[in-house]
Design an enzyme around this catalytic site. Structure first.
Site: not given
Length: 127
Positions: A25, A58
């Site tokens: 991430s 993300y």
């Protein structure tokens, strides 16, 4: 018809740290996420201006102002100080496009604490 459009762009945000051992991430300041209309755990595309590397991941929010941490395997694709573009997209119906506003956030400082937010209405060319 539906179209993918640019929903949000962080332009020029600098990598402040990396963490190869994390699961993956990008960690970003909650304050800048709100400015860019990006929600926690939303998918984003990362473009490294310095190397040309591109990857998707993300977002993990942080209360720490100015943070831009690349985690997991993607940490090998950046260096601290590299400037990035962080992009998110939305799928819109044709009827939504004319009134939709893209959030463009231009980061002005190395510490990612100063930035300018510009809202751009997409519109439809020729109308």
């Amino acid at each position: 018809m539906q179209r993918w459009v640019l929903k949000s762009k962080l332009h020029g945000i600098a990598v402040t740290r990396t963490n190869l051992e994390y699961q993956g991430s990008i960690t970003l300041s909650l304050k800048i996420l709100k400015s860019a209309n990006i929600v926690p755990y939303e998918q984003v595309h990362i473009l490294n201006v310095h190397t040309g590397e591109r990857f998707a991941t993300y977002v993990i929010p942080s209360e720490e102002e100015g943070v831009c941490e690349i985690n997991g395997a993607a940490a090998r694709l950046v260096q601290i100080g590299d400037r990035l573009l962080v992009l998110s997209y939305a799928l819109l119906d044709e009827s939504e496009i004319a009134s939709f506003e893209t959030a463009l956030v231009f980061v002005e400082k190395e510490d990612n604490r100063k930035y300018q937010v510009v809202k751009k209405r997409l519109g439809i060319p020729g109308e």
